[in-house]
Motif scaffolding. Structure first.
Motif, PDB file in Angstrom:
ATOM      1  N   GLN A 281       2.512  -3.750  -4.472  1.00  0.00           N
ATOM      2  CA  GLN A 281       3.237  -2.616  -4.439  1.00  0.00           C
ATOM      3  C   GLN A 281       3.317  -2.007  -3.154  1.00  0.00           C
ATOM      4  O   GLN A 281       2.115  -1.927  -2.499  1.00  0.00           O
ATOM      5  CB  GLN A 281       2.443  -1.694  -5.444  1.00  0.00           C
ATOM      6  CG  GLN A 281       2.884  -0.357  -5.511  1.00  0.00           C
ATOM      7  CD  GLN A 281       4.200  -0.479  -6.245  1.00  0.00           C
ATOM      8  OE1 GLN A 281       4.310  -0.832  -7.441  1.00  0.00           O
ATOM      9  NE2 GLN A 281       5.270   0.443  -5.811  1.00  0.00           N
ATOM     10  N   VAL A 282       4.637  -1.519  -2.822  1.00  0.00           N
ATOM     11  CA  VAL A 282       4.642  -0.708  -1.528  1.00  0.00           C
ATOM     12  C   VAL A 282       5.197   0.481  -2.254  1.00  0.00           C
ATOM     13  O   VAL A 282       6.197   0.897  -2.717  1.00  0.00           O
ATOM     14  CB  VAL A 282       5.636  -1.113  -0.885  1.00  0.00           C
ATOM     15  CG1 VAL A 282       6.216  -0.202   0.482  1.00  0.00           C
ATOM     16  CG2 VAL A 282       5.058  -2.522  -0.090  1.00  0.00           C
ATOM     17  N   THR A 283       4.544   1.781  -1.571  1.00  0.00           N
ATOM     18  CA  THR A 283       4.885   3.139  -2.141  1.00  0.00           C
ATOM     19  C   THR A 283       4.836   3.906  -0.734  1.00  0.00           C
ATOM     20  O   THR A 283       4.069   3.890   0.060  1.00  0.00           O
ATOM     21  CB  THR A 283       3.915   3.847  -3.149  1.00  0.00           C
ATOM     22  OG1 THR A 283       3.618   2.892  -4.114  1.00  0.00           O
ATOM     23  CG2 THR A 283       4.188   5.214  -3.391  1.00  0.00           C
ATOM     24  N   VAL A 284       6.275   4.572  -0.646  1.00  0.00           N
ATOM     25  CA  VAL A 284       6.335   5.345   0.382  1.00  0.00           C
ATOM     26  C   VAL A 284       6.643   6.804   0.167  1.00  0.00           C
ATOM     27  O   VAL A 284       7.551   7.176  -0.790  1.00  0.00           O
ATOM     28  CB  VAL A 284       7.835   4.775   1.239  1.00  0.00           C
ATOM     29  CG1 VAL A 284       8.103   5.462   2.397  1.00  0.00           C
ATOM     30  CG2 VAL A 284       7.718   3.199   1.617  1.00  0.00           C
ATOM     31  N   SER A 285       5.915   7.628   0.661  1.00  0.00           N
ATOM     32  CA  SER A 285       5.725   9.051   0.145  1.00  0.00           C
ATOM     33  C   SER A 285       6.747   9.954   1.286  1.00  0.00           C
ATOM     34  O   SER A 285       6.792   9.571   2.104  1.00  0.00           O
ATOM     35  CB  SER A 285       4.445   9.247   0.111  1.00  0.00           C
ATOM     36  OG  SER A 285       3.792   9.542   1.439  1.00  0.00           O
ATOM     37  N   SER A 286       7.280  10.915   0.473  1.00  0.00           N
ATOM     38  CA  SER A 286       8.088  11.554   1.721  1.00  0.00           C
ATOM     39  C   SER A 286       7.691  12.765   2.326  1.00  0.00           C
ATOM     40  O   SER A 286       6.161  13.216   1.879  1.00  0.00           O
ATOM     41  CB  SER A 286       9.538  12.224   0.524  1.00  0.00           C
ATOM     42  OG  SER A 286       8.897  13.032  -0.302  1.00  0.00           O
TER      43      SER A 286
ATOM     44  N   GLY B 164       0.870  -1.129   0.036  1.00  0.00           N
ATOM     45  CA  GLY B 164       0.136  -0.313  -0.205  1.00  0.00           C
ATOM     46  C   GLY B 164       0.741   1.369  -0.079  1.00  0.00           C
ATOM     47  O   GLY B 164       1.901   1.198  -0.298  1.00  0.00           O
ATOM     48  N   LEU B 165       0.092   2.355   0.322  1.00  0.00           N
ATOM     49  CA  LEU B 165       0.786   3.670   0.176  1.00  0.00           C
ATOM     50  C   LEU B 165       0.927   4.084   1.613  1.00  0.00           C
ATOM     51  O   LEU B 165       0.001   3.973   2.530  1.00  0.00           O
ATOM     52  CB  LEU B 165      -0.263   4.675  -0.481  1.00  0.00           C
ATOM     53  CG  LEU B 165       0.249   6.159  -0.438  1.00  0.00           C
ATOM     54  CD1 LEU B 165       1.797   6.316  -0.749  1.00  0.00           C
ATOM     55  CD2 LEU B 165      -0.735   7.144  -0.976  1.00  0.00           C
ATOM     56  N   VAL B 166       2.279   4.485   2.170  1.00  0.00           N
ATOM     57  CA  VAL B 166       2.520   4.988   3.590  1.00  0.00           C
ATOM     58  C   VAL B 166       3.643   6.056   3.443  1.00  0.00           C
ATOM     59  O   VAL B 166       4.191   6.238   2.528  1.00  0.00           O
ATOM     60  CB  VAL B 166       3.209   3.760   4.371  1.00  0.00           C
ATOM     61  CG1 VAL B 166       4.524   3.252   3.809  1.00  0.00           C
ATOM     62  CG2 VAL B 166       3.050   3.915   5.766  1.00  0.00           C
ATOM     63  N   GLN B 167       3.245   6.970   4.695  1.00  0.00           N
ATOM     64  CA  GLN B 167       4.328   7.884   4.673  1.00  0.00           C
ATOM     65  C   GLN B 167       5.550   7.424   5.128  1.00  0.00           C
ATOM     66  O   GLN B 167       5.766   6.436   5.841  1.00  0.00           O
ATOM     67  CB  GLN B 167       3.808   9.167   5.678  1.00  0.00           C
ATOM     68  CG  GLN B 167       2.722   9.934   4.805  1.00  0.00           C
ATOM     69  CD  GLN B 167       2.337  11.011   5.688  1.00  0.00           C
ATOM     70  OE1 GLN B 167       2.259  10.963   7.126  1.00  0.00           O
ATOM     71  NE2 GLN B 167       1.646  12.172   5.302  1.00  0.00           N
TER      72      GLN B 167
ATOM     73  N   THR C 270      10.324   2.263  -1.943  1.00  0.00           N
ATOM     74  CA  THR C 270       9.279   1.925  -3.028  1.00  0.00           C
ATOM     75  C   THR C 270       9.468   0.967  -4.017  1.00  0.00           C
ATOM     76  O   THR C 270      10.708   1.218  -4.606  1.00  0.00           O
ATOM     77  CB  THR C 270       9.138   3.515  -3.692  1.00  0.00           C
ATOM     78  OG1 THR C 270       8.381   4.247  -2.523  1.00  0.00           O
ATOM     79  CG2 THR C 270       7.989   3.233  -4.570  1.00  0.00           C
TER      80      THR C 270
ATOM     81  N   PRO D 244      11.422   6.458   1.191  1.00  0.00           N
ATOM     82  CA  PRO D 244      10.873   6.641   0.079  1.00  0.00           C
ATOM     83  C   PRO D 244      11.744   5.628  -0.893  1.00  0.00           C
ATOM     84  O   PRO D 244      10.960   5.116  -2.033  1.00  0.00           O
ATOM     85  CB  PRO D 244      11.196   8.008  -0.486  1.00  0.00           C
ATOM     86  CG  PRO D 244      11.136   8.678   0.878  1.00  0.00           C
ATOM     87  CD  PRO D 244      11.531   7.921   1.788  1.00  0.00           C
TER      88      PRO D 244
END
Length: 115
Positions: free
Chosen positions: A110-115, A9-12, A90, A87
């Motif tokens: 999918q792994v997405t790491v947002s900055s 998933g999407l994580v900070q 990702t 990030p």
């Protein structure tokens, strides 16, 4: 052998995710389990491995101290606990099982790491 990953998933940045890999089919010949990842435009890289008996976890230098691989043979499931995500973590993460003369892959999560 079929492998199904989940938990991406999407994580900070600084957050955590736990990936799971559920295995079905005959895994009696499997000796090693592991997680790979592939970032866009890059080669697939090995992230962590663990033996079928749960011993000898090995980690890529880039994830040491942040990621933990584990498995529950009774449930036929392997996990990757990812903490302090960055990030650069990702990527699409793949689980894999292998033994003498055979190797199996999941479809990836999918792994997405947002900055």
């Amino acid at each position: 052998v079929q492998l199904v990953e989940s938990g991406g998933g999407l994580v900070q940045a600084g957050g955590s995710l736990r990936l799971s890999c559920a295995a079905s089919g005959s895994t009696s010949s499997i000796t090693v389990m592991g997680w790979y990842r592939q970032a866009s435009g890059k080669q697939r890289e090995l992230v962590a491995t663990i033996t079928r008996t749960g011993g000898n976890p090995v980690y890529a230098d880039s994830v040491k101290g942040r990621f933990t691989i584990s498995r529950n043979n009774a449930r036929g499931t392997m996990y990757l606990q990812m903490n302090s995500l960055k990030p650069e973590d990702t990527a699409v993460y793949y689980c894999s099982l292998w033994g003498p003369g055979e190797k199996y892959w999941g479809q990836g999560t999918q792994v997405t790491v947002s900055s």
